[in-house]
Design a protein around this motif. Structure first.
Motif, PDB file in Angstrom:
ATOM      1  N   GLU A   1     -47.042  -0.185  12.900  1.00 25.22           N
ATOM      2  CA  GLU A   1     -46.871   0.358  14.245  1.00 25.22           C
ATOM      3  C   GLU A   1     -47.228   1.841  14.288  1.00 25.22           C
ATOM      4  N   MET A   2     -46.925   2.558  13.226  1.00 25.34           N
ATOM      5  CA  MET A   2     -47.281   3.972  13.177  1.00 25.34           C
ATOM      6  C   MET A   2     -48.796   4.151  13.191  1.00 25.34           C
ATOM      7  N   HIS A   3     -49.501   3.354  12.415  1.00 24.40           N
ATOM      8  CA  HIS A   3     -50.962   3.464  12.387  1.00 24.40           C
ATOM      9  C   HIS A   3     -51.576   3.040  13.722  1.00 24.40           C
ATOM     10  N   LEU A   4     -50.986   2.038  14.348  1.00 23.08           N
ATOM     11  CA  LEU A   4     -51.474   1.631  15.669  1.00 23.08           C
ATOM     12  C   LEU A   4     -51.258   2.754  16.678  1.00 23.08           C
ATOM     13  N   GLY A   5     -50.096   3.413  16.590  1.00 23.39           N
ATOM     14  CA  GLY A   5     -49.836   4.540  17.484  1.00 23.39           C
ATOM     15  C   GLY A   5     -50.826   5.672  17.269  1.00 23.39           C
ATOM     16  N   ALA A   6     -51.165   5.914  15.998  1.00 21.51           N
ATOM     17  CA  ALA A   6     -52.128   6.975  15.697  1.00 21.51           C
ATOM     18  C   ALA A   6     -53.495   6.648  16.284  1.00 21.51           C
ATOM     19  N   SER A   7     -53.910   5.389  16.185  1.00 20.35           N
ATOM     20  CA  SER A   7     -55.217   4.991  16.711  1.00 20.35           C
ATOM     21  C   SER A   7     -55.277   5.095  18.230  1.00 20.35           C
ATOM     22  N   ARG A   8     -54.115   5.073  18.877  1.00 20.84           N
ATOM     23  CA  ARG A   8     -54.056   5.159  20.342  1.00 20.84           C
ATOM     24  C   ARG A   8     -53.697   6.567  20.815  1.00 20.84           C
ATOM     25  N   GLY A   9     -53.606   7.495  19.855  1.00 26.07           N
ATOM     26  CA  GLY A   9     -53.318   8.871  20.199  1.00 26.07           C
ATOM     27  C   GLY A   9     -51.888   9.115  20.626  1.00 26.07           C
ATOM     28  N   LYS A  10     -50.951   8.303  20.164  1.00 25.79           N
ATOM     29  CA  LYS A  10     -49.557   8.414  20.590  1.00 25.79           C
ATOM     30  C   LYS A  10     -48.672   9.142  19.580  1.00 25.79           C
ATOM     31  N   LEU A  11     -49.235   9.553  18.466  1.00 19.91           N
ATOM     32  CA  LEU A  11     -48.446  10.312  17.496  1.00 19.91           C
ATOM     33  C   LEU A  11     -48.581  11.799  17.783  1.00 19.91           C
ATOM     34  N   HIS A  12     -47.470  12.526  17.672  1.00 15.32           N
ATOM     35  CA  HIS A  12     -47.485  13.944  17.988  1.00 15.32           C
ATOM     36  C   HIS A  12     -46.963  14.754  16.805  1.00 15.32           C
TER      37      HIS A  12
END
Length: 544
Positions: free
Chosen positions: A32-43
């Protein structure tokens, strides 16, 4: 005066639960963390900061609920894990309370003190695992959630040998046996204090070889033996009195395997090498000679760049062999090969003692009969196969639906044994609830038991009958054969350059021919013959 009862520190019962829950959820969270990174959702400005913010967000109730909806199988496993932890902890506490007076008498402690630490160790079977309990007094006890009848009777067998004149005496452990669980004295590693102690250590090891050979033992590898000073102590006795498995034995290779299965080679004490998964080396995993610090042959999951948003899972040979199975003198680890004379001497004395007094073992109600109703573990597959399958079943795509995870577990495949479908069904049921499958037999029976399985007359020969056959067959020829296997397995390979002599003594061709004929006759004598083929003994077979 003994105290009224045990007291507990709550954190002792909870220790390890967070790690276990993290093990179940970590792969899904990382995905889920990697998916968030690919969608630009990690800050965050750094990989560590982005990781920390993501994990903080996951701890919010809404985010956790969304995760459970995405991975319903994971939700079930987490709930079952907490329920199992609570159930097993309450059960342990109740049993400790009930057995407290007898434990205090056995341990010789005036006051054992508060339970301060509880370590779960070994494989989990039927939602239970072995626990090592540490108390404020410093005392440690081993709690095993299974029958300890085999442990009790083995200590009695050691006592018998000591009383019959075996020297140096074996160390025995106190065991408090209950119907479905028990307590065992904790054994800690201790170094030797003198050369004489090292010699006695290996002499006792030779005695164990003879005794375990008679009792049909297996699985006494490095993790199941503790060197405490001059005493090698066996700390897991589930592998005694193994039954004979069904199978065709007409070919030479099959007959050789059957012969090895009833020899000193199957015990795990003697050098035994397993080829590493990466094919780079063969690793000795035996109790007498495994090298401390050596990489284990099997790969385990290992997180690269943990604590960052770059973390990823790799299977690496990261585990290492411990040191508690080997004796130490000063800063050296005396090798078993160096003390081969002591090992062979101990083997010979114990073998002859058992042969001379075999009737005391074989008599009705004798030493062997006492093991009849004990419980021993039999391995249908290597434990690491189950552990690898269980670990891979936690891949995120297998946590989204029960059918997907079930289909993956079913890839374990049918065993080439009778009642293969029943065996597989039992294995899958155990794995589905997070357990390592455990199959057991009773030494006097040919039946096989699992968590929800009972196969009548499954084995060719019961463990007790096989041991009685070995006892009846003790003779000088068998002693020499087993002794040769011990000696051959302890040989240290030597690499020396060959020298070509231009001028040397005159060759005695008749002596060379006589030696060649002697070798040929030995090969003929030692051959294991099949119906249409032949093979020969290998001193260091791979473990079952």
């Amino acid at each position: 005066m003994p105290s009224e009862g045990p007291t507990f520190e709550a954190k002792a019962l909870l220790k390890g639960l967070n790690e276990r829950l993290a093990h179940l959820v970590e792969r899904a969270l990382v995905l889920e963390m990697h998916l968030g990174a690919s969608r630009g959702k990690l800050h965050g400005d750094t990989p560590t900061e982005r990781y920390s913010r993501f994990m903080s967000d996951c701890c919010r109730p809404r985010s956790a609920l969304d995760l459970m909806k995405e991975y319903p199988v994971l939700a079930r496993l987490l709930i079952e894990e907490v329920d199992t932890w609570v159930e097993s902890s309450v059960e342990f506490g109740a049993r400790l309370l009930a057995d407290w007076p007898e434990l205090q008498v056995l341990t010789g402690e005036v006051t054992i003190g508060t339970l301060t630490h509880l370590e779960r160790t070994g494989d989990r079977h039927s939602k239970r695992c072995t626990l090592i309990a540490t108390f404020a007094s410093g005392l440690r006890l081993v709690y095993k959630p299974r029958s300890l009848a085999v442990d009790t009777h083995f200590q009695a067998a050691l006592d018998w040998l000591n009383c019959c004149g075996w020297s140096p005496a074996f160390r025995t452990l106190w065991v408090l046996e209950r119907e479905s669980y028990g307590w065992v004295e904790f054994v800690d590693w201790q170094p030797c204090c003198s050369e004489a102690e090292v010699r006695r250590f290996y002499q006792r090891a030779g005695g164990y070889l003879a005794l375990l050979y008679i009792l049909g033992g297996t699985d006494f590898y490095y993790e199941n033996v503790v060197a405490t000073g001059e005493h090698p102590v066996l700390v897991d006795l589930e592998g005694l009195l193994q039954p004979i498995w069904p199978g065709e034995v007409s070919g030479a290779e099959a007959r050789l395997k059957a012969a090895q299965w009833t020899s000193v080679l199957r015990l795990g004490l003697l050098p035994c090498r397993v080829v590493a998964e990466d094919g780079t080396e063969a690793v000795d995993i035996s109790a007498l000679s495994a090298e401390p610090g050596a990489l284990l042959p099997k790969a385990k999951p290992h997180w690269q760049e943990p604590g960052t948003d770059r973390m990823r899972l790799l299977w690496l040979r990261s585990g290492r062999i411990g040191h508690s199975h080997r004796p130490r003198l000063d800063d050296a680890l005396p090798s078993a090969a160096k003390y081969k004379p002591q090992i062979l001497a101990g083997f010979d004395v114990a073998y002859r003692l058992l042969a001379e007094r075999r009737e005391e073992w074989l008599a009705p109600g004798g030493i062997l009969d006492r093991f009849a109703l004990a419980e021993v573990r039999v391995l249908c597959r290597p434990t690491w196969t189950y552990a690898r399958t269980l670990g891979e079943s936690l891949a995120p795509n297998r946590l989204r639906c029960e059918r997907g995870r079930g289909d993956f577990l079913a890839q374990l495949g049918r065993l080439e044994l009778p009642s293969a479908e029943d065996l597989l069904r039992c294995e899958l049921s155990d794995l589905d609830r997070g357990d390592i499958p455990r199959f057991v037999a009773h030494p006097a029976s040919r039946d096989l038991w699992g968590s929800d399985l009972h196969l009548k007359d499954f084995f060719t020969l019961s463990g007790l009958s096989a041991a009685a056959t070995r006892l009846q067959g003790l003779n000088e020829a068998d002693r020499q054969r087993q002794r040769w296997l011990v000696e051959a397995s302890l040989l240290t390979p030597r690499r020396e350059r060959c020298r070509v002599l231009s001028d040397g003594p005159t060759v005695d061709w008749e002596a060379l021919m006589a030696a060649a004929l002697a070798i040929g006759e030995r090969l003929e004598r030692e051959a294991v013959l099949g119906n249409e083929d032949a093979t020969w003994w290998v001193a260091v077979p791979r473990p079952r």
